[in-house]
Every structure is written in C-alpha cells, then in structure tokens.
Design an enzyme around this catalytic site. Structure first.
Site, PDB file in Angstrom:
ATOM      1  N   ARG A   1       0.821  -1.219   0.071  1.00 14.25           N
ATOM      2  CA  ARG A   1       0.036  -0.089   0.026  1.00 14.25           C
ATOM      3  C   ARG A   1       0.859   1.083  -0.090  1.00 14.25           C
ATOM      4  NH1 ARG A   1      -5.032   0.192   0.361  1.00 14.25           N
ATOM      5  NH2 ARG A   1      -5.144  -1.925   0.855  1.00 14.25           N
TER       6      ARG A   1
ATOM      7  N   THR B   1      -0.928   7.411  -1.072  1.00 15.74           N
ATOM      8  CA  THR B   1      -2.188   7.654  -1.891  1.00 15.74           C
ATOM      9  C   THR B   1      -2.947   6.415  -1.277  1.00 15.74           C
ATOM     10  OG1 THR B   1      -1.353   6.115  -3.419  1.00 15.74           O
ATOM     11  CG2 THR B   1      -0.969   8.360  -3.756  1.00 15.74           C
TER      12      THR B   1
ATOM     13  N   ASP C   1      -6.944  -9.056  11.477  1.00 13.17           N
ATOM     14  CA  ASP C   1      -6.213  -9.090  10.830  1.00 13.17           C
ATOM     15  C   ASP C   1      -5.796 -10.617  10.257  1.00 13.17           C
ATOM     16  OD1 ASP C   1      -3.606  -9.074   9.246  1.00 13.17           O
ATOM     17  OD2 ASP C   1      -3.537  -6.973   9.502  1.00 13.17           O
TER      18      ASP C   1
ATOM     19  N   ASP D   1      -2.006 -11.443  10.143  1.00 16.96           N
ATOM     20  CA  ASP D   1      -1.302 -11.495  11.485  1.00 16.96           C
ATOM     21  C   ASP D   1      -1.889 -12.829  12.255  1.00 16.96           C
ATOM     22  OD1 ASP D   1       0.295  -9.306  11.343  1.00 16.96           O
ATOM     23  OD2 ASP D   1      -1.186  -7.842  12.354  1.00 16.96           O
TER      24      ASP D   1
HETATM   25  N1  URA Z   1      -7.824  -7.223   6.116  1.00 16.51           N
HETATM   26  C1  URA Z   1      -7.708  -8.004   6.968  1.00 16.51           C
HETATM   27  O1  URA Z   1      -6.755  -8.739   7.206  1.00 16.51           O
HETATM   28  N2  URA Z   1      -8.791  -7.774   7.767  1.00 16.51           N
HETATM   29  C2  URA Z   1      -9.887  -6.916   7.468  1.00 16.51           C
HETATM   30  O2  URA Z   1     -10.941  -6.647   8.285  1.00 16.51           O
HETATM   31  C3  URA Z   1      -9.454  -6.284   6.339  1.00 16.51           C
HETATM   32  C4  URA Z   1      -8.614  -6.302   5.676  1.00 16.51           C
END
Ligand code: URA
Length: 209
Positions: free
Chosen positions: A104, A108, A200, A203
């Site tokens: 990312r 932007t 996430d 993670d």
């Molecule tokens: N990416 C993730 O791992 N979790 C989310 O809720 C959104 C994007």
C-alpha cells in the site's frame, strides 16, 4: 456483472465461526482457513467438465469419468492469500500456483504491485485468486488487473469474508469475475477492517501481532 456466491454449507459456516473467534490461536486458525478453502474449492469446481475413460477394475471394465484436462491455477495475493493455497492445492494437485505481491502506497493508499509470477501458460488456465478478506477491494482489483495483463482470461475470486463495499468495487472494475465467499459481512469500520470480520487475517495466520 460478476455474480457473488456465498457458500452456506454447514461445514463451511461451522469452521468460519471458529475462524472469527478471537480466542482461536494461530495453529487452529491456519488449519481452519485451509479446510474452508478446500471446501470452497470443492464447490467452485462443481462445473468443471469431465471426460469418459475406461478402466479395468479387478472384475471387469468400467466406463468412468476424469477431469477433462481443464488447467487450473491458484493465485494467492501475498501475504494472507497464501493461507488459502494449501487447502486448494491438496484437493487439486495438478493446479499451478502463481503469486501476486502488493504493497500500500503510504501517501495515496493505493495498492501497488511489487511481485507477480504466473505459470507460463496463463492464457490457457482458469485462475482462482485467493485473499481471505475482501475489504475495500483495492488489492483484489489490482491483483486481477496484474494477472489479466499477463494473459489470464478466466478468473474467479475466492475470499472468506467480504464487505459489500469491496464486492461492489471488484464488480465495477472486473465485471467478468465471479466472487465466491463464505460470508458477506456488514461493512467496513473507520480503519477499513471488515465488521464483524475476523481481524487481521495475515497476522492471525502467521502469528505476527
Ligand atoms: N484485511 C484484514 O486482514 N482484515 C480486515 O478486516 C480487512 C482487511
């Protein structure tokens, strides 16, 4: 416009419940994501063509069916998409695996491709692009663009959980791509996390939190 399929199979829904649960640890989370990916791949491949073959059983000859040489490819979007790959490849060992890496841009917030490697015959393959979370749709749109640029024509997007916003963005950008989900959630929060989601995914898969 691409269609959206939400798989309501009880096994998928049962396993997704434990994937969502924040008390599920990394080992179980990873195993469950693979299992759901395999079950979803089972459903997605329901329409692949068969051909008739004859085999000798210990008793007589039997007219049977095998998959008619359709070439499949799996393209995980790095990094979380990798968590869905083994489940699919265990089920379809002949599938080739490509990779798309995106980062990312901090200014932007756009997804920018940094790594793409696909099988050489990508124009002949049907691809399943994997990413557990379809949140804003930005990564999926760029990943699909990247593999289309390299010849892929027949693409399906497979995610565990999506926000309606992300689905709409992918449908707009790639109306030829059908989207396969285990759940369509409520939406995104102010940090672009899916609500209720599962947190996430990268993670939780790799224990990096
Ligand atoms: N990416 C993730 O791992 N979790 C989310 O809720 C959104 C994007």
């Amino acid at each position: 416009m691409g269609k959206v399929y939400v798989f309501d199979h009880p096994l998928i829904q049962h396993k997704l419940t434990f994937i969502r649960d924040k008390s599920t640890g990394t080992k179980d989370f990873r195993e469950l994501v693979d299992e759901v990916a395999a079950l979803m791949a089972f459903e997605i491949t329901r329409d692949i063509p068969l051909q008739e073959v004859e085999v000798e059983t210990p008793v007589s000859t039997a007219k049977c069916q095998t998959i008619a040489g359709k070439k499949l490819g799996v393209v995980p979007i790095l990094r979380a998409g990798l968590g869905m790959m083994d489940g699919i490849v265990d089920l379809i060992p002949a599938a080739k695996v490509g990779h798309v890496g995106l980062y990312r841009d901090p200014d932007t917030l756009e997804a920018i491709e940094y790594y793409v490697k696909l099988p050489k015959d990508s124009h002949e393959r049907e691809f399943i692009v994997t990413d557990p979370m379809l949140a804003t749709g930005g990564s999926a749109v760029v990943a699909i663009e990247s593999i289309k640029k390299r010849g892929a024509k027949n693409i399906k997007l497979m995610c565990l959980v999506a926000a309606p916003e992300g689905v709409e963005v992918v449908q707009e950008a790639h109306p030829d791509v059908d989207i396969f989900l285990a759940a369509m959630d409520e939406g995104l929060n102010e940090k672009s996390y899916i609500v209720p989601g599962l947190g996430d995914a990268g993670d939780r898969l790799y224990g990096t939190k």
